[in-house]
Design an enzyme around this catalytic site. Structure first.
Site, PDB file in Angstrom:
ATOM      1  N   HIS A   6       0.818  -1.225   0.000  1.00 54.75           N
ATOM      2  CA  HIS A   6       0.000   0.000   0.000  1.00 54.75           C
ATOM      3  C   HIS A   6       0.843   1.263   0.000  1.00 54.75           C
ATOM      4  O   HIS A   6       0.328   2.352   0.236  1.00 54.75           O
ATOM      5  CB  HIS A   6      -0.943   0.001   1.218  1.00 54.75           C
ATOM      6  CG  HIS A   6      -2.004  -1.057   1.133  1.00 54.75           C
ATOM      7  ND1 HIS A   6      -2.629  -1.583   2.247  1.00 54.75           N
ATOM      8  CD2 HIS A   6      -2.547  -1.705   0.066  1.00 54.75           C
ATOM      9  CE1 HIS A   6      -3.511  -2.498   1.861  1.00 54.75           C
ATOM     10  NE2 HIS A   6      -3.482  -2.602   0.547  1.00 54.75           N
ATOM     11  N   CYS A   8       5.506  13.890  -6.005  1.00 53.73           N
ATOM     12  CA  CYS A   8       4.974  15.101  -6.632  1.00 53.73           C
ATOM     13  C   CYS A   8       3.989  14.695  -7.719  1.00 53.73           C
ATOM     14  O   CYS A   8       4.302  13.868  -8.574  1.00 53.73           O
ATOM     15  CB  CYS A   8       6.095  15.941  -7.222  1.00 53.73           C
ATOM     16  SG  CYS A   8       5.441  17.355  -8.150  1.00 53.73           S
ATOM     17  N   GLY A  23      -0.854 -10.480  12.051  1.00 51.63           N
ATOM     18  CA  GLY A  23      -1.603  -9.252  12.309  1.00 51.63           C
ATOM     19  C   GLY A  23      -2.415  -8.759  11.133  1.00 51.63           C
ATOM     20  O   GLY A  23      -2.633  -7.557  10.990  1.00 51.63           O
ATOM     21  N   CYS A  50       9.425  21.623  -8.528  1.00 52.94           N
ATOM     22  CA  CYS A  50       8.600  22.281  -9.539  1.00 52.94           C
ATOM     23  C   CYS A  50       7.452  23.086  -8.944  1.00 52.94           C
ATOM     24  O   CYS A  50       6.698  23.728  -9.674  1.00 52.94           O
ATOM     25  CB  CYS A  50       8.052  21.248 -10.525  1.00 52.94           C
ATOM     26  SG  CYS A  50       6.676  20.283  -9.872  1.00 52.94           S
ATOM     27  N   ASN A  76      -2.468 -14.260  15.100  1.00 53.44           N
ATOM     28  CA  ASN A  76      -3.409 -13.169  15.319  1.00 53.44           C
ATOM     29  C   ASN A  76      -4.000 -13.300  16.726  1.00 53.44           C
ATOM     30  O   ASN A  76      -4.081 -14.400  17.268  1.00 53.44           O
ATOM     31  CB  ASN A  76      -4.548 -13.229  14.276  1.00 53.44           C
ATOM     32  CG  ASN A  76      -4.251 -12.425  13.025  1.00 53.44           C
ATOM     33  OD1 ASN A  76      -3.727 -11.305  13.111  1.00 53.44           O
ATOM     34  ND2 ASN A  76      -4.584 -12.965  11.859  1.00 53.44           N
ATOM     35  N   SER A  84      -6.113  -9.386   9.068  1.00 50.01           N
ATOM     36  CA  SER A  84      -7.386 -10.065   9.287  1.00 50.01           C
ATOM     37  C   SER A  84      -8.116 -10.410   7.985  1.00 50.01           C
ATOM     38  O   SER A  84      -9.160 -11.053   8.015  1.00 50.01           O
ATOM     39  CB  SER A  84      -8.287  -9.199  10.164  1.00 50.01           C
ATOM     40  OG  SER A  84      -8.401  -7.920   9.598  1.00 50.01           O
ATOM     41  N   CYS A 138       6.147  20.979  -4.023  1.00 58.15           N
ATOM     42  CA  CYS A 138       7.349  20.309  -4.513  1.00 58.15           C
ATOM     43  C   CYS A 138       8.514  21.294  -4.617  1.00 58.15           C
ATOM     44  O   CYS A 138       8.394  22.315  -5.285  1.00 58.15           O
ATOM     45  CB  CYS A 138       7.042  19.688  -5.880  1.00 58.15           C
ATOM     46  SG  CYS A 138       8.484  19.004  -6.704  1.00 58.15           S
TER      47      CYS A 138
END
Ligand SMILES: [Zn+2]
Length: 255
Positions: free
Chosen positions: A125, A133, A194, A157, A220, A196, A154
């Site tokens: 993720h 940027c 950890g 730029c 878990n 689910s 940024c």
């Protein structure tokens, strides 16, 4: 006590499986960082009970840039700044050099696996420690300058900056997606730690490993969507405690 005997047997079974596996992949979720003081996003005490998830909606972010940054800063940056890896992160990092743990696929954006010293970390993720940027696509490490302004721009730029983790509705970063699939097909043992199984498409990874013949060990604090479906060995408890117990069992096997 029957329960503790069962748990002891399962720990030994897990340690033996880990010892004989040739290619281990760990699949981690929010639960591994709870002992570092990071609450999960969902459920009781979750971050989304305090903040409105719309700040991570891409359209909202674009149309309310400085407002979104204010919330994002307090959720992800003020808050994550002092968090440190816990025993679970450290043990996985040691296993990368000591055993056949080849890579970690993590859903977490907190950078704690890398901080603990793990090298092959697939960030499914993304990672909050980087900003991207939206105009020139430069990547920046998060530094204090980012927060001196209300909404950062940024340095290259002047464009708008977005945390380099996925917002709601965004696709999984292509490179991480492919790396995760490759690792999943290669592994003969997967540790679910950890996680689910509620977040798609990440939740399919253990199922893929299972259908490819890998042994699935789940750690878990309570049973999850995986437990009856894909898990071969279920170890109930916190990530830090259970991994420490397995680590100790492995050391005893070595002596
Ligand atoms: Zn730029």
């Amino acid at each position: 006590m029957k329960i503790s005997e069962d748990m002891k047997n399962q720990l030994e079974q897990a340690a033996r499986a880990i010892k004989s596996a040739k290619h281990i992949v760990a699949f981690t979720g929010a639960g591994i960082s709870v002992e570092s003081g990071i609450p999960p996003f969902r459920g009781e005490g979750g971050i989304w009970n305090t903040y409105d998830p719309e700040v991570l909606d891409l359209d909202y972010f674009f149309s309310h840039y400085s407002q979104s940054w204010k919330a994002i800063k307090s959720i992800f940056y003020d808050f994550l700044k002092d968090k440190k890896p816990n025993a679970a992160h450290h043990i996985l990092s040691q296993w990368e050099t000591k055993s056949h743990l080849k890579s970690i696929i993590t859903q977490n954006i907190d950078n704690l696996h890398k901080e603990a010293g793990s090298v092959d970390v697939i960030e499914f993720h993304g990672n909050a420690q980087r900003l991207t940027c939206l105009d020139c696509e430069h990547l920046f490490e998060v530094r204090d300058w980012v927060f001196n302004e209300k909404a950062p721009s940024c340095p290259n730029c002047g464009g708008r900056l977005k945390p380099d983790f996925i917002f709601f509705g965004e696709n999984i970063p292509e490179q991480a997606f492919h790396a995760a699939h490759q690792a999943t097909w290669l592994c003969d043992l997967m540790l679910i730690i950890g996680a689910s199984g509620e977040v798609s498409p990440a939740n399919r990874i253990p199922e893929m490993a299972k259908s490819n013949g890998a042994i699935i060990i789940e750690i878990n604090p309570g049973e999850t969507l995986y437990t009856s479906k894909v898990t071969d060995i279920y170890l109930q408890g916190s990530a830090g405690k259970v991994l420490s117990d397995i680590d100790m069992a492995l050391r005893q096997m070595d002596t």
